[in-house]
Design a protein around this motif. Structure first.
Motif, PDB file in Angstrom:
ATOM      1  N   LEU A   3       0.827  -1.201   0.000  1.00  0.00           N
ATOM      2  CA  LEU A   3       0.000   0.000   0.000  1.00  0.00           C
ATOM      3  C   LEU A   3       0.862   1.252   0.000  1.00  0.00           C
ATOM      4  CD1 LEU A   3      -2.665   1.545   0.307  1.00  0.00           C
ATOM      5  CD2 LEU A   3      -2.512   1.171   2.776  1.00  0.00           C
ATOM      6  N   PHE A 140      -7.071   0.945  -4.058  1.00  0.00           N
ATOM      7  CA  PHE A 140      -6.487   0.079  -3.031  1.00  0.00           C
ATOM      8  C   PHE A 140      -7.539  -0.310  -1.996  1.00  0.00           C
ATOM      9  CE2 PHE A 140      -2.276   1.256  -4.586  1.00  0.00           C
ATOM     10  CZ  PHE A 140      -1.569   0.087  -4.365  1.00  0.00           C
ATOM     11  N   ALA A 141      -8.432   0.625  -1.661  1.00  0.00           N
ATOM     12  CA  ALA A 141      -9.508   0.300  -0.726  1.00  0.00           C
ATOM     13  C   ALA A 141     -10.436  -0.749  -1.321  1.00  0.00           C
ATOM     14  CB  ALA A 141     -10.289   1.565  -0.381  1.00  0.00           C
ATOM     15  N   ALA A 143      -9.568  -3.018  -3.528  1.00  0.00           N
ATOM     16  CA  ALA A 143      -8.842  -4.290  -3.507  1.00  0.00           C
ATOM     17  C   ALA A 143      -8.902  -4.915  -2.117  1.00  0.00           C
ATOM     18  CB  ALA A 143      -7.391  -4.065  -3.929  1.00  0.00           C
ATOM     19  N   GLU A 144      -8.823  -4.087  -1.083  1.00  0.00           N
ATOM     20  CA  GLU A 144      -8.922  -4.585   0.287  1.00  0.00           C
ATOM     21  C   GLU A 144     -10.325  -5.122   0.557  1.00  0.00           C
ATOM     22  OE1 GLU A 144      -7.685  -5.468   4.154  1.00  0.00           O
ATOM     23  OE2 GLU A 144      -6.501  -4.808   2.426  1.00  0.00           O
ATOM     24  N   ASP A 145     -11.330  -4.475  -0.029  1.00  0.00           N
ATOM     25  CA  ASP A 145     -12.714  -4.910   0.145  1.00  0.00           C
ATOM     26  C   ASP A 145     -12.955  -6.254  -0.531  1.00  0.00           C
ATOM     27  OD1 ASP A 145     -15.703  -4.632  -1.286  1.00  0.00           O
ATOM     28  OD2 ASP A 145     -15.661  -4.058   0.830  1.00  0.00           O
ATOM     29  N   GLY A 146     -12.211  -6.513  -1.612  1.00  0.00           N
ATOM     30  CA  GLY A 146     -12.312  -7.797  -2.296  1.00  0.00           C
ATOM     31  C   GLY A 146     -13.445  -7.898  -3.285  1.00  0.00           C
ATOM     32  N   SER A 151      -7.817  -6.227  -7.452  1.00  0.00           N
ATOM     33  CA  SER A 151      -6.713  -6.881  -6.755  1.00  0.00           C
ATOM     34  C   SER A 151      -5.625  -5.868  -6.479  1.00  0.00           C
ATOM     35  CB  SER A 151      -6.155  -8.035  -7.600  1.00  0.00           C
ATOM     36  OG  SER A 151      -5.598  -7.526  -8.806  1.00  0.00           O
ATOM     37  N   LEU A 152      -4.651  -6.250  -5.675  1.00  0.00           N
ATOM     38  CA  LEU A 152      -3.511  -5.370  -5.435  1.00  0.00           C
ATOM     39  C   LEU A 152      -2.759  -5.096  -6.732  1.00  0.00           C
ATOM     40  CD1 LEU A 152      -2.075  -6.670  -2.038  1.00  0.00           C
ATOM     41  CD2 LEU A 152      -3.276  -4.519  -2.474  1.00  0.00           C
ATOM     42  N   VAL A 206      -8.096   5.784   1.846  1.00  0.00           N
ATOM     43  CA  VAL A 206      -7.995   4.401   2.333  1.00  0.00           C
ATOM     44  C   VAL A 206      -8.531   4.300   3.760  1.00  0.00           C
ATOM     45  CG1 VAL A 206      -6.384   2.583   3.012  1.00  0.00           C
ATOM     46  CG2 VAL A 206      -6.100   3.738   0.818  1.00  0.00           C
ATOM     47  N   SER A 210     -12.283   2.316   4.821  1.00  0.00           N
ATOM     48  CA  SER A 210     -12.415   1.183   5.734  1.00  0.00           C
ATOM     49  C   SER A 210     -13.612   1.350   6.668  1.00  0.00           C
ATOM     50  CB  SER A 210     -11.127   1.033   6.558  1.00  0.00           C
ATOM     51  OG  SER A 210     -10.928   2.168   7.394  1.00  0.00           O
ATOM     52  N   THR A 213     -17.559   1.081   3.815  1.00  0.00           N
ATOM     53  CA  THR A 213     -17.569   0.073   2.756  1.00  0.00           C
ATOM     54  C   THR A 213     -18.770   0.200   1.819  1.00  0.00           C
ATOM     55  OG1 THR A 213     -16.315  -1.477   4.118  1.00  0.00           O
ATOM     56  CG2 THR A 213     -17.573  -2.409   2.291  1.00  0.00           C
TER      57      THR A 213
END
Length: 267
Positions: A3, A140-141, A143-146, A151-152, A206, A210, A213
């Motif tokens: 990140l 990036f957020a 990607a973290e959420d999925g 993706s990263l 970011v 979090s 969402t």
């Protein structure tokens, strides 16, 4: 660590552009400036579509982000439409409230100010860098959420693409400063500093994402709208005006394809 690197990559692109001041004499040639502005426009448009708007619609179609009062088609497109328009409006408001210069012009925009031409130009580029930093942060957020297949690797693709388009912006600040009589080091420092808002803005997004969402689709589209505003309001008019506009068209095509390939291959 990934990140942190991803948030800093666009800033390094600005620094690379500002470093032109150590290798070039006088101002940047018109041909090179037109080409680089075209590349920057193409990268930003492709990143907005492939990395922000499409993932926003895909993410909005998942149960976590849906509104029960809407049918599936509206659930998918509404966050992208609303977020995009809010991003346009946000940059329009900043343009109206902040004294700055359009890239390549001597005409001040926004409220009256006693700031120097260089300071207003630096402020304009800093305004441009804000949505770009937000775009990196929100991807990036995501990607973290999925969700939405982000993706990263795809987030890094956006970061690299924005770094590429930051190169001409760094040069556009540092080269005129050097031509105005400032030292190379001072010109480089101020040119680089215009990109410092990107990692800060990205990190802020970011951290906020979090906690929010459900609104990630809106944030992705918001970043896309803000980036489109910069392209339509600043980059394309400047790159297509006057001589060598064909170079900007070629540059746009190269930038668009490059960002598209990065997003598909790394995503």
């Amino acid at each position: 660590m990934t990140l942190l690197i991803g948030l800093l990559i666009p800033f390094f692109g600005t620094m690379l552009g500002a470093a032109f001041v150590f290798f070039m004499r006088g101002e940047m040639s018109l041909r090179l400036q037109k080409t680089l502005l075209g590349v920057a426009s193409g990268v930003m448009v492709a990143a907005s579509v492939w990395s922000l708007l499409i993932p926003a619609m895909e993410m909005a179609s998942t149960p976590t982000h849906q509104l029960s009062i809407l049918n599936s088609q509206l659930n998918e497109v509404l966050p992208a439409a609303v977020g995009f328009l809010l991003g346009i409006g946000f940059l329009l408001m900043i343009d109206e409230l902040t004294p700055h210069l359009h890239i390549g012009t001597d005409k001040p925009e926004g409220p009256r100010s006693r700031l120097s031409r260089t300071a207003m130009l630096a402020l304009a580029v800093t305004i441009h860098n804000l949505p770009e930093g937000m775009a990196v942060g929100v991807v990036f957020a995501g990607a973290e959420d999925g969700a939405a297949g982000l993706s990263l690797a795809s987030a890094l693709a956006v970061s690299i693409g924005i770094a590429i388009q930051n190169v001409p912006e760094g040069a556009i600040i540092s080269m005129p400063m050097r031509a105005a009589g400032n030292s190379r080091r001072k010109s480089f420092f101020i040119g680089s500093l215009s990109g410092a808002v990107e990692p800060l803005g990205g990190m802020a997004v970011v951290l906020l994402a979090s906690l929010m969402t459900p609104v990630l689709p809106y944030m992705l589209a918001f970043a896309a709208g803000a980036m489109f505003y910069v392209v339509v309001e600043e980059l394309i008019p400047e790159s297509s005006e006057g001589e060598h506009s064909n170079l900007s068209t070629i540059g746009f095509s190269i930038g668009f394809v490059l960002m598209m390939v990065l997003d598909v291959v790394l995503g």
